[in-house]
Design a protein around this motif. Structure first.
Motif: not given
Length: 138
Positions: A22-29, A57-61, A87-96, A111-115
């Motif tokens: 929930p709210g985060m994902a890691e992907v490898e390429l 996109m996967l962090a939102v899922n 590595k991606a993480e949801v850092i803010e949510e709003s709406g509805g 927020r996403a970072e690639v290493f």
């Protein structure tokens, strides 16, 4: 956690999910020669961006998530043959709010970072994602 969005994404072009929570994902390429733009093996930035976007996109899922805008920085070059990890993480949510079906119901800032395989950050970005009431093409 089950992958609920972008299920048909090409692992070869955009990456393979390693972890979805929930709210985060890691992907490898694994970058390839096919991604290189010159004889030095410089990988086109679009592949690095695509990897980070996929992780966001996967962090939102959510099945109807779309990207509205992104603010990114390319920090280091990537050479064909390197393995990248986003590595991606949801850092803010709003709406509805009430929408017409394609209007955003919820906004999520990711927020996403690639290493690279040496642990050096090669890319960072903020992705503004929107969860729609129904699929954008419906």
């Amino acid at each position: 956690m089950e992958q609920r969005t972008h299920r048909l994404t090409s692992e070869r072009l955009v990456g393979r999910p390693l972890r979805i929570e929930p709210g985060m994902a890691e992907v490898e390429l694994l970058t390839t020669e096919e991604m290189a733009v010159d004889e030095h093996g410089l990988v086109h930035g679009g592949f690095t961006f695509g990897l980070a976007d996929y992780a966001a996109m996967l962090a939102v899922n959510e099945p109807t998530v779309v990207l509205g805008k992104a603010e990114v920085k390319f920090l280091k070059p990537v050479r064909a043959g390197e393995t990248l990890r986003a590595k991606a993480e949801v850092i803010e949510e709003s709406g509805g709010g009430v929408g017409d079906g394609t209007s955003p119901r919820r906004k999520k800032v990711v927020r996403a970072e690639v290493f690279n395989e040496r642990g050096e950050k090669v890319f960072e970005g903020t992705f503004h994602c929107y969860v729609l009431e129904k699929h954008v093409l419906e």
